[in-house]
Design a protein around this motif. Structure first.
Motif, PDB file in Angstrom:
ATOM      1  N   HIS A 327       0.852  -1.170  -0.052  1.00 55.63           N
ATOM      2  CA  HIS A 327      -0.012   0.037  -0.036  1.00 55.63           C
ATOM      3  C   HIS A 327       0.685   1.224   0.119  1.00 55.63           C
ATOM      4  O   HIS A 327       0.172   2.471  -0.326  1.00 55.63           O
ATOM      5  CB  HIS A 327      -1.015  -0.055   1.132  1.00 55.63           C
ATOM      6  CG  HIS A 327      -0.344  -0.096   2.528  1.00 55.63           C
ATOM      7  ND1 HIS A 327       0.400  -1.106   2.981  1.00 55.63           N
ATOM      8  CD2 HIS A 327      -0.072   0.985   3.482  1.00 55.63           C
ATOM      9  CE1 HIS A 327       1.192  -0.768   4.220  1.00 55.63           C
ATOM     10  NE2 HIS A 327       0.860   0.360   4.605  1.00 55.63           N
ATOM     11  N   ASP A 328       2.313   1.089   0.153  1.00 53.17           N
ATOM     12  CA  ASP A 328       3.025   2.274   0.055  1.00 53.17           C
ATOM     13  C   ASP A 328       3.724   2.685  -1.227  1.00 53.17           C
ATOM     14  O   ASP A 328       4.255   3.565  -1.503  1.00 53.17           O
ATOM     15  CB  ASP A 328       4.071   2.010   1.264  1.00 53.17           C
ATOM     16  CG  ASP A 328       3.544   2.269   2.676  1.00 53.17           C
ATOM     17  OD1 ASP A 328       2.651   3.124   2.920  1.00 53.17           O
ATOM     18  OD2 ASP A 328       4.144   1.851   3.499  1.00 53.17           O
ATOM     19  N   ARG A 329       3.819   1.596  -2.077  1.00 56.84           N
ATOM     20  CA  ARG A 329       4.489   1.881  -3.338  1.00 56.84           C
ATOM     21  C   ARG A 329       3.640   1.649  -4.600  1.00 56.84           C
ATOM     22  O   ARG A 329       2.606   0.896  -4.588  1.00 56.84           O
ATOM     23  CB  ARG A 329       5.505   0.741  -3.238  1.00 56.84           C
ATOM     24  CG  ARG A 329       6.546   0.858  -1.997  1.00 56.84           C
ATOM     25  CD  ARG A 329       7.286   2.075  -1.776  1.00 56.84           C
ATOM     26  NE  ARG A 329       8.144   2.491  -2.924  1.00 56.84           N
ATOM     27  CZ  ARG A 329       9.411   1.909  -3.176  1.00 56.84           C
ATOM     28  NH1 ARG A 329       9.998   1.359  -2.150  1.00 56.84           N
ATOM     29  NH2 ARG A 329      10.098   2.281  -4.229  1.00 56.84           N
ATOM     30  N   SER A 330       4.254   2.051  -5.654  1.00 55.17           N
ATOM     31  CA  SER A 330       3.476   1.978  -6.960  1.00 55.17           C
ATOM     32  C   SER A 330       3.338   0.461  -7.234  1.00 55.17           C
ATOM     33  O   SER A 330       3.935  -0.413  -7.090  1.00 55.17           O
ATOM     34  CB  SER A 330       4.330   2.796  -7.883  1.00 55.17           C
ATOM     35  OG  SER A 330       3.604   2.625  -9.219  1.00 55.17           O
ATOM     36  N   ASP A 367      -1.428   1.464 -11.066  1.00 56.77           N
ATOM     37  CA  ASP A 367      -1.942   2.749 -10.406  1.00 56.77           C
ATOM     38  C   ASP A 367      -3.033   3.282 -11.061  1.00 56.77           C
ATOM     39  O   ASP A 367      -3.374   3.259 -12.152  1.00 56.77           O
ATOM     40  CB  ASP A 367      -0.894   3.455 -10.094  1.00 56.77           C
ATOM     41  CG  ASP A 367       0.405   2.820  -9.466  1.00 56.77           C
ATOM     42  OD1 ASP A 367       0.205   1.963  -8.844  1.00 56.77           O
ATOM     43  OD2 ASP A 367       1.419   3.413  -9.685  1.00 56.77           O
ATOM     44  N   ASP A 377      -4.474  10.802   0.657  1.00 54.12           N
ATOM     45  CA  ASP A 377      -3.269  10.483   1.209  1.00 54.12           C
ATOM     46  C   ASP A 377      -2.658  11.507   2.015  1.00 54.12           C
ATOM     47  O   ASP A 377      -2.408  12.597   1.293  1.00 54.12           O
ATOM     48  CB  ASP A 377      -2.421   9.600   0.463  1.00 54.12           C
ATOM     49  CG  ASP A 377      -1.032   8.990   1.383  1.00 54.12           C
ATOM     50  OD1 ASP A 377      -1.299   8.840   2.369  1.00 54.12           O
ATOM     51  OD2 ASP A 377       0.021   9.233   0.521  1.00 54.12           O
ATOM     52  N   ARG A 390       0.095   8.368  -2.046  1.00 47.23           N
ATOM     53  CA  ARG A 390      -0.073   6.749  -2.266  1.00 47.23           C
ATOM     54  C   ARG A 390      -1.342   6.512  -2.738  1.00 47.23           C
ATOM     55  O   ARG A 390      -1.582   5.226  -2.546  1.00 47.23           O
ATOM     56  CB  ARG A 390       0.153   6.119  -0.864  1.00 47.23           C
ATOM     57  CG  ARG A 390       1.757   6.096  -0.506  1.00 47.23           C
ATOM     58  CD  ARG A 390       1.961   5.783   1.107  1.00 47.23           C
ATOM     59  NE  ARG A 390       1.391   6.780   1.778  1.00 47.23           N
ATOM     60  CZ  ARG A 390       1.414   6.841   3.165  1.00 47.23           C
ATOM     61  NH1 ARG A 390       2.021   5.964   3.911  1.00 47.23           N
ATOM     62  NH2 ARG A 390       0.851   7.808   4.048  1.00 47.23           N
ATOM     63  N   GLN A 393      -1.965   3.598  -5.783  1.00 42.98           N
ATOM     64  CA  GLN A 393      -1.831   2.201  -5.616  1.00 42.98           C
ATOM     65  C   GLN A 393      -2.823   1.380  -4.592  1.00 42.98           C
ATOM     66  O   GLN A 393      -2.801   0.365  -4.329  1.00 42.98           O
ATOM     67  CB  GLN A 393      -0.650   1.895  -5.035  1.00 42.98           C
ATOM     68  CG  GLN A 393       0.022   2.403  -3.606  1.00 42.98           C
ATOM     69  CD  GLN A 393       0.745   3.671  -3.920  1.00 42.98           C
ATOM     70  OE1 GLN A 393       0.510   4.425  -5.035  1.00 42.98           O
ATOM     71  NE2 GLN A 393       1.749   3.750  -3.214  1.00 42.98           N
ATOM     72  N   ARG A 394      -3.979   2.513  -4.202  1.00 39.20           N
ATOM     73  CA  ARG A 394      -4.855   2.042  -3.387  1.00 39.20           C
ATOM     74  C   ARG A 394      -6.364   1.901  -3.723  1.00 39.20           C
ATOM     75  O   ARG A 394      -7.300   2.111  -3.376  1.00 39.20           O
ATOM     76  CB  ARG A 394      -4.815   2.769  -1.859  1.00 39.20           C
ATOM     77  CG  ARG A 394      -3.517   2.888  -1.125  1.00 39.20           C
ATOM     78  CD  ARG A 394      -3.836   3.716  -0.165  1.00 39.20           C
ATOM     79  NE  ARG A 394      -2.213   3.638   0.676  1.00 39.20           N
ATOM     80  CZ  ARG A 394      -1.712   4.568   1.828  1.00 39.20           C
ATOM     81  NH1 ARG A 394      -2.773   5.254   2.196  1.00 39.20           N
ATOM     82  NH2 ARG A 394      -0.655   4.332   2.185  1.00 39.20           N
TER      83      ARG A 394
END
Length: 533
Positions: A327-330, A367, A377, A390, A393-394
């Motif tokens: 959840h933190d990265r592409s 994404d 975010d 972020r 990616q969510r």
């Protein structure tokens, strides 16, 4: 599966706000996760890792906890949590809860009491210090979300430390009362039947007692999490705010709590150098999360070097872990290209160790860009326009092909993050009907992993590495599987010893799989598994 089940398991990360809206308010919740348990079980994974569902003001969407033994109202309540755990267990699934011990919300009763005065009962539960003579912060420590990690509290004349947002004050884990209280939090959820914890920001848990300045980054490998807002203003080696000498002992004490229960585990988030991540596995953590695949250049030489370097660094008793997205990265598809996703997932699910699969990667989701008006975010809101947010990616999970909200929430409800018009093409509904979809390929790989012990327990040997391909052997002797991945848009031929019986291909259908000897020919971007004799 019993007895250290995580060694052979597969974790499925559910980012709860984006998985399924169960109560029709546009925000994902525990009712929604419960509704999708059959889907998760049908994938073939072993455990669900739930993002935080505690009481929270949701500035960081659950990673700012205002009540550790409560379920936040947007997520549900304790009754639905208990029902979810029972439902998962009935389907043979484990439940792992995100545990957030590094900090609380500024709205937590402990911190509110700490603000009441220097003699407050919970004052020393957080990290406070007097200003420098010029009135400035005690040192140069930087927040992961940009700026100083110190905020001045004028009524009491001191600064408090926060590794993340000012609204996320860091707990003082040098205080035995904090340790006891947070261990009791673990027991609360273990008593409710959770099978373990993913420990958030565990590498930051202890800070230097002398509050010494961090050295500035010289352009080499930094302890700081990649892509964090801190990089836009300052890069520091986290020498005094991460991985302090006391950390392994503290993790060992944390692990003794899980040892009070049968068959429970700890998985820790560690954004440290690869060798240090490997070393911390088995020192209080059952799984030390390895994020190196996310940043490694996607070519066979770099991947082979990473694989060999990682396994060589693992001490006896330490179990490997692999992560491709979170959840933190592409997302994976946006980092390496959609055509490479099947091969990347084949690597994730066949490398030696325990894989962690991020929700939506089994669909090949990219994404989803979010404009400023819809940004949610905190990283984006604090530094607009810098691309640090972020939210992309969510994206909410697309379940159905046709509805405007893709089955995540009712069509007449606005989802908490936008669902793009193209989402339906990636939906579970559309992919379940296509035998060569990413979803079906992942299900096949997970079935093979369950059926073949060598993919769960076998040794690994890199056989061939080239910028355009990678091949390795799982196991040896009579029981071995060759994994070969073409990373390029050109056909590749990879030599190997013996005869191979095709088990799986990202391209070929079941009727096209045949016997091969001496060499394996791969179509562009194809991944293939062979049983080798």
């Amino acid at each position: 599966m019993t007895g250290q089940w995580w060694r052979e398991g597969v974790f499925y990360q559910v980012y709860v706000p984006s998985f399924q809206d169960g109560d029709g308010d546009g925000f994902g919740d525990l009712w929604g996760v419960e509704r999708r348990l059959d889907y998760i079980a049908a994938l073939g994974v072993t455990a669900i890792w739930l993002s935080p569902v505690y009481a929270s003001p949701l500035l960081d969407f659950g990673y700012d906890v205002s009540g550790y033994t409560e379920v936040g109202a947007p997520f549900g309540d304790l009754a639905v949590f208990d029902q979810l755990v029972r439902g998962a267990h009935d389907r043979g699934l484990r439940v792992v809860l995100d545990y957030v011990p590094q900090h609380t919300s500024s709205e937590h009763p402990w911190f509110r009491d700490a603000l009441s005065g220097r003699d407050g009962a919970h004052r020393d539960w957080y990290i406070w210090h007097d200003p420098k003579p010029d009135g400035g912060p005690p040192n140069n420590w930087a927040s992961a979300f940009g700026g100083s990690s110190w905020t001045f509290h004028e009524p009491t004349g001191q600064y408090y430390y926060h590794a993340h947002l000012p609204e996320q004050p860091s707990l003082n884990w040098r205080n035995p009362d904090v340790q006891q209280a947070m261990f009791d939090v673990m027991r609360f959820w273990l008593d409710r039947g959770v099978d373990g914890f993913r420990v958030d920001a565990v590498w930051r848990l202890i800070k230097d007692a002398q509050l010494r300045d961090n050295p500035m980054d010289d352009g080499g490998e930094s302890f700081e999490i990649g892509g964090a807002a801190a990089h836009t203003t300052v890069r520091q080696v986290q020498k005094y705010t991460a991985d302090q000498p006391e950390l392994p002992g503290l993790l060992a004490r944390m692990h003794t709590v899980t040892e009070e229960y049968d068959d429970r585990m700890l998985m820790g988030e560690l954004h440290l150098k690869l060798e240090r991540v490997a070393a911390l596995g088995g020192r209080g953590l059952d799984l030390a999360m390895n994020f190196s695949l996310i940043d490694t250049p996607w070519n066979g030489l770099d991947l082979a070097n990473l694989i060999q370097r990682y396994y060589a660094a693992l001490p006896p008793g330490s179990h490997p872990n692999w992560v491709l997205s979170n959840h933190d990265r592409s997302r994976l598809a946006s980092r390496i290209g959609p055509e490479r996703v099947p091969g990347a997932l084949a690597l994730l699910l066949t490398l030696k160790g325990t894989p962690t699969l991020y929700y939506g990667d089994e669909l090949g989701l990219p994404d989803a860009p979010v404009d400023g008006a819809h940004a949610r975010d905190c990283a984006e809101l604090r530094a607009p326009g810098l691309g640090l947010g972020r939210d992309p990616q969510r994206m909410p999970m697309p379940w159905r092909e046709k509805p405007a909200r893709a089955g995540f929430t009712p069509d007449d409800v606005e989802s908490w993050l936008p669902i793009p018009s193209w989402a339906g093409r990636f939906s579970v509904e559309s992919q379940e009907l296509s035998p060569r979809s990413v979803l079906c390929l992942v299900k096949e790989l997970l079935m093979l992993r369950r059926e073949l012990a060598v993919l769960r327990r076998g040794d690994i040997t890199v056989l061939s590495a080239h910028p355009d391909h990678l091949a390795y052997l799982r196991g040896d002797g009579e029981d071995a599987v060759l994994v070969a991945v073409n990373l390029s848009e050109r056909h590749q031929s990879i030599a190997f010893s013996g005869t191979g019986r095709a088990l799986w291909s990202s391209h070929a259908t079941a009727g096209e799989r045949d016997q091969q000897a001496g060499a394996i020919d791969l179509a562009p971007f194809e991944a293939r598994l062979l049983a080798v004799t």
